[in-house]
Design an enzyme around this catalytic site. Structure first.
Site, PDB file in Angstrom:
ATOM      1  N   SER A 148      22.602  26.075  20.903  1.00  0.00           N
ATOM      2  CA  SER A 148      21.169  25.903  21.135  1.00  0.00           C
ATOM      3  C   SER A 148      20.415  26.932  20.310  1.00  0.00           C
ATOM      4  O   SER A 148      20.975  27.975  19.951  1.00  0.00           O
ATOM      5  CB  SER A 148      20.850  26.130  22.618  1.00  0.00           C
ATOM      6  OG  SER A 148      19.461  26.244  22.824  1.00  0.00           O
ATOM      7  N   TYR A 163      21.776  31.332  30.226  1.00  0.00           N
ATOM      8  CA  TYR A 163      21.802  30.248  29.234  1.00  0.00           C
ATOM      9  C   TYR A 163      21.817  30.829  27.822  1.00  0.00           C
ATOM     10  O   TYR A 163      22.626  30.456  26.979  1.00  0.00           O
ATOM     11  CB  TYR A 163      20.574  29.341  29.426  1.00  0.00           C
ATOM     12  CG  TYR A 163      20.580  28.107  28.548  1.00  0.00           C
ATOM     13  CD1 TYR A 163      21.315  26.979  28.914  1.00  0.00           C
ATOM     14  CD2 TYR A 163      19.863  28.061  27.358  1.00  0.00           C
ATOM     15  CE1 TYR A 163      21.325  25.839  28.107  1.00  0.00           C
ATOM     16  CE2 TYR A 163      19.875  26.932  26.553  1.00  0.00           C
ATOM     17  CZ  TYR A 163      20.606  25.823  26.932  1.00  0.00           C
ATOM     18  OH  TYR A 163      20.619  24.703  26.134  1.00  0.00           O
ATOM     19  N   LYS A 167      24.897  30.428  25.095  1.00  0.00           N
ATOM     20  CA  LYS A 167      24.759  29.698  23.830  1.00  0.00           C
ATOM     21  C   LYS A 167      25.040  30.598  22.629  1.00  0.00           C
ATOM     22  O   LYS A 167      25.585  30.147  21.624  1.00  0.00           O
ATOM     23  CB  LYS A 167      23.372  29.055  23.739  1.00  0.00           C
ATOM     24  CG  LYS A 167      23.150  27.948  24.775  1.00  0.00           C
ATOM     25  CD  LYS A 167      24.156  26.801  24.623  1.00  0.00           C
ATOM     26  CE  LYS A 167      23.856  25.635  25.527  1.00  0.00           C
ATOM     27  NZ  LYS A 167      24.778  24.503  25.342  1.00  0.00           N
TER      28      LYS A 167
HETATM   29  P1  NAD Z   1      21.566  16.454  30.279  1.00  0.00           P
HETATM   30  O1  NAD Z   1      21.427  17.215  31.541  1.00  0.00           O
HETATM   31  O2  NAD Z   1      20.682  15.281  30.037  1.00  0.00           O
HETATM   32  O3  NAD Z   1      23.090  15.970  30.102  1.00  0.00           O
HETATM   33  C1  NAD Z   1      24.145  16.825  30.372  1.00  0.00           C
HETATM   34  C2  NAD Z   1      25.325  15.993  30.835  1.00  0.00           C
HETATM   35  O4  NAD Z   1      26.415  16.911  31.075  1.00  0.00           O
HETATM   36  C3  NAD Z   1      25.076  15.258  32.161  1.00  0.00           C
HETATM   37  O5  NAD Z   1      25.470  13.915  32.040  1.00  0.00           O
HETATM   38  C4  NAD Z   1      25.950  16.010  33.174  1.00  0.00           C
HETATM   39  O6  NAD Z   1      26.472  15.187  34.213  1.00  0.00           O
HETATM   40  C5  NAD Z   1      27.069  16.537  32.276  1.00  0.00           C
HETATM   41  N1  NAD Z   1      27.729  17.712  32.852  1.00  0.00           N
HETATM   42  C6  NAD Z   1      27.157  18.792  33.435  1.00  0.00           C
HETATM   43  N2  NAD Z   1      28.099  19.642  33.879  1.00  0.00           N
HETATM   44  C7  NAD Z   1      29.297  19.102  33.547  1.00  0.00           C
HETATM   45  C8  NAD Z   1      30.638  19.515  33.729  1.00  0.00           C
HETATM   46  N3  NAD Z   1      30.944  20.664  34.366  1.00  0.00           N
HETATM   47  N4  NAD Z   1      31.636  18.726  33.253  1.00  0.00           N
HETATM   48  C9  NAD Z   1      31.348  17.552  32.629  1.00  0.00           C
HETATM   49  N5  NAD Z   1      30.093  17.110  32.433  1.00  0.00           N
HETATM   50  C10 NAD Z   1      29.084  17.876  32.892  1.00  0.00           C
HETATM   51  O7  NAD Z   1      21.413  17.556  29.114  1.00  0.00           O
HETATM   52  P2  NAD Z   1      21.013  17.422  27.561  1.00  0.00           P
HETATM   53  O8  NAD Z   1      19.597  17.846  27.426  1.00  0.00           O
HETATM   54  O9  NAD Z   1      21.468  16.126  26.998  1.00  0.00           O
HETATM   55  O10 NAD Z   1      21.895  18.620  26.978  1.00  0.00           O
HETATM   56  C11 NAD Z   1      23.169  18.420  26.398  1.00  0.00           C
HETATM   57  C12 NAD Z   1      23.579  19.722  25.718  1.00  0.00           C
HETATM   58  O11 NAD Z   1      22.574  20.102  24.789  1.00  0.00           O
HETATM   59  C13 NAD Z   1      23.720  20.903  26.665  1.00  0.00           C
HETATM   60  O12 NAD Z   1      24.794  21.723  26.249  1.00  0.00           O
HETATM   61  C14 NAD Z   1      22.405  21.641  26.490  1.00  0.00           C
HETATM   62  O13 NAD Z   1      22.502  23.004  26.813  1.00  0.00           O
HETATM   63  C15 NAD Z   1      22.174  21.429  25.014  1.00  0.00           C
HETATM   64  N6  NAD Z   1      20.799  21.585  24.558  1.00  0.00           N
HETATM   65  C16 NAD Z   1      19.803  20.860  25.122  1.00  0.00           C
HETATM   66  C17 NAD Z   1      18.503  21.032  24.660  1.00  0.00           C
HETATM   67  C18 NAD Z   1      17.361  20.246  25.231  1.00  0.00           C
HETATM   68  O14 NAD Z   1      16.204  20.649  25.017  1.00  0.00           O
HETATM   69  N7  NAD Z   1      17.600  19.151  25.937  1.00  0.00           N
HETATM   70  C19 NAD Z   1      18.243  21.958  23.640  1.00  0.00           C
HETATM   71  C20 NAD Z   1      19.299  22.679  23.087  1.00  0.00           C
HETATM   72  C21 NAD Z   1      20.578  22.483  23.560  1.00  0.00           C
END
Ligand code: NAD
Length: 258
Positions: A148, A163, A167
């Protein structure tokens, strides 16, 4: 063969953790559009099954769901067993499952700290390690981790120390694995997205005031869309990125440039 043809993923076997929704689902869909067979790995099995069914309905590929908690080594091992059983090999691992908990550092409980580190950092290590073992045996593979921009900067105004630390850890984990496994032809890279508007973030009333503040300072005055992460992941999964390893791709609309 032209460059676009060379970037296709026909026949590749890929799994995506956190693939049921959000960024994982969007990128898994792109892998399938590029011709790969995909396994959707998630804690939320019902949603993972829906995503896999949606992909199979729209693309001429195989897609199926696996229930696994990336923080549980036995779950990760069972997931790899299922993948080897169903796919025969693993070409690409997208280690993407992650969560965020906001709490001021001085008030953050041990459980809150541990939960985020366990899923975001330890979960990525366990998943990459298990996939890496198979890839080393095969003599090839590509691992893509989701870090991230929070691994580079401290987001404001929300306090999210665990967090940010997790990351930053993913970025250095990625580089460490890349160096160790380069001689074994296993590549390891990560993406560092800026704020991405997923269904979840965009539909959360709690997040609306924060989103307005982020967008005010964002150079592009908006969040990213999950689709804007698809092409970099397809590139990293495919053979045209054969000299790309140990890299961290910041996709943030210049947010970390300010
Ligand atoms: P989201 O919450 O929409 O999806 C995350 C998915 O991970 C969910 O389906 C959840 O059930 C699954 N999950 C959570 N814990 C788990 C576990 N222990 N084992 C297996 N599955 C698990 O999140 P997102 O926004 O799609 O984020 C996905 C990745 O991107 C994450 O690593 C997040 O930190 C990163 N990210 C997101 C953003 C953002 O702004 N959305 C920005 C930078 C990085």
């Amino acid at each position: 063969m032209g460059i676009i043809e060379k970037m296709r993923l026909d026949g590749k076997k890929i799994f995506v953790t956190g693939g049921a929704r959000g960024i994982g689902k969007t990128v898994a869909t792109a892998f399938a559009e590029a011709g790969a067979d995909v396994a959707i790995v998630d804690l939320d099995f019902d949603e993972a099954k829906k995503t896999a069914a949606e992909i199979e309905e729209n693309q001429e590929v195989t897609a199926f769901a696996i229930k696994a908690d990336v923080t549980v080594p036995e779950d990760v091992d069972a997931m790899i067993e299922t993948l080897v059983d169903r796919f025969g090999r693993i070409d690409v691992a997208f280690c993407n499952a992650g969560i965020c908990i906001n709490a001021p550092a001085e008030e953050m409980s041990f459980e809150q700290w541990k939960k985020v580190i366990d899923i975001n950092l330890t979960g990525v290590f366990l998943t990459a390690q298990a996939a890496g073992k198979i890839m080393i045996k095969q003599g090839s593979g590509s691992i893509i981790n989701t870090a991230s921009m929070s691994g580079h900067i401290v987001n404001v105004p929300q306090p999210q120390v665990s967090y940010n630390a997790s990351k930053a850890g993913v970025i250095q984990l990625t580089k460490s694995l890349a160096v160790e496994w380069a001689p074994k032809n296993v590549r390891v890279n990560c993406i560092s997205p800026g704020y991405i508007g997923t269904e979840l973030t965009l539909n959360s009333p709690n997040l609306q005031p924060l989103i307005e503040q982020w967008n005010q300072v964002a150079p592009m005055k908006r969040m990213g869309r999950p689709e804007e992460l698809q092409s970099i992941c397809v590139y990293l999964a495919g053979d045209t990125s054969s000299f790309t390893t140990g890299a961290d791709f910041v996709i943030d609309g210049a947010f970390t440039s300010i």
